[in-house]
Motif scaffolding. Structure first.
Motif, PDB file in Angstrom:
ATOM      1  N   ILE A  46       0.930  -1.126   0.069  1.00 51.83           N
ATOM      2  CA  ILE A  46      -0.100   0.095  -0.253  1.00 51.83           C
ATOM      3  C   ILE A  46       0.896   1.149   0.012  1.00 51.83           C
ATOM      4  CG2 ILE A  46      -1.660   1.369   1.270  1.00 51.83           C
ATOM      5  CD1 ILE A  46      -2.579  -1.454   2.481  1.00 51.83           C
ATOM      6  N   ALA A  47       2.121   1.190   0.806  1.00 55.81           N
ATOM      7  CA  ALA A  47       2.947   2.422   0.909  1.00 55.81           C
ATOM      8  C   ALA A  47       3.073   2.944  -0.321  1.00 55.81           C
ATOM      9  CB  ALA A  47       3.871   2.143   2.075  1.00 55.81           C
ATOM     10  N   PRO A  48       3.933   2.344  -1.327  1.00 57.28           N
ATOM     11  CA  PRO A  48       4.360   3.177  -2.581  1.00 57.28           C
ATOM     12  C   PRO A  48       3.273   3.650  -3.338  1.00 57.28           C
ATOM     13  CG  PRO A  48       5.162   0.811  -2.274  1.00 57.28           C
ATOM     14  CD  PRO A  48       4.051   0.773  -1.307  1.00 57.28           C
ATOM     15  N   GLU A  49       1.875   3.276  -3.117  1.00 57.60           N
ATOM     16  CA  GLU A  49       0.888   4.123  -3.820  1.00 57.60           C
ATOM     17  C   GLU A  49       0.775   5.435  -3.359  1.00 57.60           C
ATOM     18  OE1 GLU A  49      -2.650   1.710  -3.306  1.00 57.60           O
ATOM     19  OE2 GLU A  49      -1.780  -0.026  -4.058  1.00 57.60           O
ATOM     20  N   LEU A  50       1.219   5.827  -2.129  1.00 57.84           N
ATOM     21  CA  LEU A  50       1.004   6.950  -1.600  1.00 57.84           C
ATOM     22  C   LEU A  50       2.209   7.967  -1.707  1.00 57.84           C
ATOM     23  CD1 LEU A  50      -0.213   5.524   1.912  1.00 57.84           C
ATOM     24  CD2 LEU A  50      -1.666   6.494   0.052  1.00 57.84           C
ATOM     25  N   GLY A  51       3.496   7.308  -1.837  1.00 63.10           N
ATOM     26  CA  GLY A  51       4.546   8.220  -2.203  1.00 63.10           C
ATOM     27  C   GLY A  51       5.569   7.676  -1.625  1.00 63.10           C
ATOM     28  N   ALA A  52       6.830   8.051  -2.123  1.00 62.01           N
ATOM     29  CA  ALA A  52       8.223   7.628  -1.803  1.00 62.01           C
ATOM     30  C   ALA A  52       8.481   7.672  -0.606  1.00 62.01           C
ATOM     31  CB  ALA A  52       9.447   8.143  -2.615  1.00 62.01           C
ATOM     32  N   ASP A  53       8.335   8.943   0.400  1.00 63.85           N
ATOM     33  CA  ASP A  53       8.798   8.994   1.698  1.00 63.85           C
ATOM     34  C   ASP A  53       8.058   7.949   2.576  1.00 63.85           C
ATOM     35  OD1 ASP A  53      10.926  10.445   1.166  1.00 63.85           O
ATOM     36  OD2 ASP A  53       9.677  12.282   1.439  1.00 63.85           O
ATOM     37  N   VAL A  54       6.711   7.928   2.193  1.00 63.44           N
ATOM     38  CA  VAL A  54       5.756   6.967   2.953  1.00 63.44           C
ATOM     39  C   VAL A  54       6.604   5.618   3.217  1.00 63.44           C
ATOM     40  CG1 VAL A  54       3.581   5.928   3.168  1.00 63.44           C
ATOM     41  CG2 VAL A  54       3.690   8.186   2.238  1.00 63.44           C
ATOM     42  N   VAL A  55       6.869   5.060   2.120  1.00 57.27           N
ATOM     43  CA  VAL A  55       7.798   3.743   1.924  1.00 57.27           C
ATOM     44  C   VAL A  55       8.614   3.861   3.130  1.00 57.27           C
ATOM     45  CG1 VAL A  55       8.740   1.970   0.943  1.00 57.27           C
ATOM     46  CG2 VAL A  55       7.069   3.184  -0.325  1.00 57.27           C
ATOM     47  N   SER A  56       9.778   4.734   2.882  1.00 53.29           N
ATOM     48  CA  SER A  56      10.925   4.759   3.655  1.00 53.29           C
ATOM     49  C   SER A  56      10.523   4.979   5.199  1.00 53.29           C
ATOM     50  CB  SER A  56      11.887   5.829   3.349  1.00 53.29           C
ATOM     51  OG  SER A  56      11.285   7.408   3.522  1.00 53.29           O
ATOM     52  N   LEU A  57       9.316   5.563   5.689  1.00 55.71           N
ATOM     53  CA  LEU A  57       9.094   5.829   6.904  1.00 55.71           C
ATOM     54  C   LEU A  57       7.993   4.973   7.514  1.00 55.71           C
ATOM     55  CD1 LEU A  57       8.997   9.934   6.472  1.00 55.71           C
ATOM     56  CD2 LEU A  57      10.664   8.487   8.057  1.00 55.71           C
ATOM     57  N   LEU A  58       7.651   3.867   6.864  1.00 50.59           N
ATOM     58  CA  LEU A  58       6.635   2.702   7.161  1.00 50.59           C
ATOM     59  C   LEU A  58       7.428   2.113   8.643  1.00 50.59           C
ATOM     60  CD1 LEU A  58       3.830   1.540   6.722  1.00 50.59           C
ATOM     61  CD2 LEU A  58       5.352   0.138   5.362  1.00 50.59           C
ATOM     62  N   ARG A  59       8.607   1.973   8.572  1.00 50.53           N
ATOM     63  CA  ARG A  59       9.431   1.408   9.675  1.00 50.53           C
ATOM     64  C   ARG A  59      10.491   2.479  10.106  1.00 50.53           C
ATOM     65  NH1 ARG A  59       7.780  -2.546   6.208  1.00 50.53           N
ATOM     66  NH2 ARG A  59       6.423  -3.831   6.849  1.00 50.53           N
ATOM     67  N   PRO A  60      10.201   3.308  10.717  1.00 46.65           N
ATOM     68  CA  PRO A  60      11.276   4.397  10.895  1.00 46.65           C
ATOM     69  C   PRO A  60      12.666   3.911  11.325  1.00 46.65           C
ATOM     70  CG  PRO A  60       9.144   5.229  11.692  1.00 46.65           C
ATOM     71  CD  PRO A  60       9.059   3.757  11.265  1.00 46.65           C
ATOM     72  N   GLY A  61      13.818   4.603  10.846  1.00 47.50           N
ATOM     73  CA  GLY A  61      15.008   3.977  10.926  1.00 47.50           C
ATOM     74  C   GLY A  61      16.020   4.376  10.032  1.00 47.50           C
ATOM     75  N   LEU A  62      16.832   3.720   9.637  1.00 39.66           N
ATOM     76  CA  LEU A  62      17.999   4.098   8.449  1.00 39.66           C
ATOM     77  C   LEU A  62      17.655   3.145   7.293  1.00 39.66           C
ATOM     78  CD1 LEU A  62      20.272   5.717   7.459  1.00 39.66           C
ATOM     79  CD2 LEU A  62      21.844   4.353   8.689  1.00 39.66           C
ATOM     80  N   VAL A  63      17.402   3.728   6.306  1.00 38.57           N
ATOM     81  CA  VAL A  63      17.283   2.699   4.909  1.00 38.57           C
ATOM     82  C   VAL A  63      17.922   3.275   3.859  1.00 38.57           C
ATOM     83  CG1 VAL A  63      14.974   2.063   6.117  1.00 38.57           C
ATOM     84  CG2 VAL A  63      14.809   3.837   4.213  1.00 38.57           C
ATOM     85  N   LEU A  64      18.168   2.488   2.894  1.00 36.87           N
ATOM     86  CA  LEU A  64      18.492   2.771   1.528  1.00 36.87           C
ATOM     87  C   LEU A  64      17.389   2.856   0.758  1.00 36.87           C
ATOM     88  CD1 LEU A  64      20.923   3.552  -0.417  1.00 36.87           C
ATOM     89  CD2 LEU A  64      21.289   1.253  -0.742  1.00 36.87           C
TER      90      LEU A  64
END
Length: 286
Positions: free
Chosen positions: A128-146
């Motif tokens: 679901i997250a990618p449908e909402l925007g790039a930063d939604v994906v990277s903040l779904l499980r907050p931490g450090l991601v590539l």
């Protein structure tokens, strides 16, 4: 349903490398996205009697809210169908500042909806997250991601040696879409070959002792943001004067941050007199 609460952390882009525009209109990206302790507070609860749809209460933010869109997306994807819900959002992250506040609110809304549905670890959130925007994906499980692709692909990164970020809020707002258009006008995109090489460099730097790769901390969108918001220049200079080893724009800006390696960084707050909201923030780990 009971009243549920969650934090929606902001982020900084420790690096952001901009690739070519894809056929879908989005740019390829390679970015290290670091969630930080500055966070909005989100409450999910049943809407008042008479409400006909989900709603968001967020002082100072007008128009459609991405967090409500996230609830609708979760309903559509899962069949979750409670009565209308209300999201109350206490904003701490500045709006349209390059810190992902709206996206993080949407990510938190997804987590809350899954919790309310009785499936807090619902794997469908990743779809679901990618449908909402790039930063939604990277903040779904907050931490450090590539973050790669157009932001829809994220890989958790092992925590690096201790560091802190000095965040300087520039009192302007920048539209992400406008910054990307300006980046296109300025010809800032890298070729596919160049972008892939940067990804390999970052992945290599993150192996082993996982030191913060200061030489790779760079934002390809920075010239575009500075072109649209000249006040960024003074904030970058202030971050450097305060002692930051690297100073750059976060995301599409205009927020500026400085990087301070170590557990107890020395910050010269006297150099930040023009920025009363400047604060030192700790990075979050997954």
């Amino acid at each position: 349903m009971t009243r549920l609460q969650a934090l929606a952390p902001g982020k900084v882009n420790l690096c952001l490398y901009l690739g070519e525009r894809r056929d879908d209109g989005l740019h390829e990206l390679v970015s290290l996205v670091q969630a930080v302790e500055l966070a909005d507070e989100i409450v999910l609860e049943p809407a008042p009697p008479g409400a006909r749809s989900d709603e968001a209460i967020c002082a100072g933010v007008e128009g459609p809210n991405l967090a409500v869109t996230a609830l609708a997306a979760y309903r559509a994807a899962t069949g979750w169908d409670p009565p209308p819900q209300r999201l109350s959002i206490d904003k701490r992250i500045p709006v349209a500042a390059g810190m992902g506040g709206g996206s993080s609110d949407a990510a938190a809304a997804l987590r809350l909806a899954a919790q309310a549905a009785g499936t807090p670890d619902d794997p469908r959130l990743d779809g679901i997250a990618p449908e909402l925007g790039a930063d939604v994906v990277s903040l779904l499980r907050p931490g450090l991601v590539l973050m790669t692709g157009a932001g829809e692909q994220v890989s958790p990164v092992t925590a690096m040696e201790p560091f802190a970020v000095l965040v300087i809020i520039v009192p302007e707002r920048l539209s992400t879409a406008e910054v990307y258009r300006e980046a296109d006008r300025l010809g800032l995109s890298r070729t596919h070959v160049e972008l892939h090489a940067m990804r390999r460099e970052i992945e290599s730097a993150l192996r082993g002792d996982a030191k913060l790769p200061l030489e790779l901390l760079h934002n390809d969108l920075e010239p575009a943001a500075r072109s649209l918001c000249p006040d960024i220049d003074a904030a970058l200079q202030a971050a450097g004067a305060a002692g930051a080893q690297r100073a750059l724009v976060s995301g599409s800006g205009p927020t500026v941050f400085g990087v301070f390696p170590g557990l107890d960084p020395a910050v010269d707050f006297g150099a930040l007199e023009g920025y009363p909201g400047a604060r030192l923030l700790a990075p979050l780990t997954s």
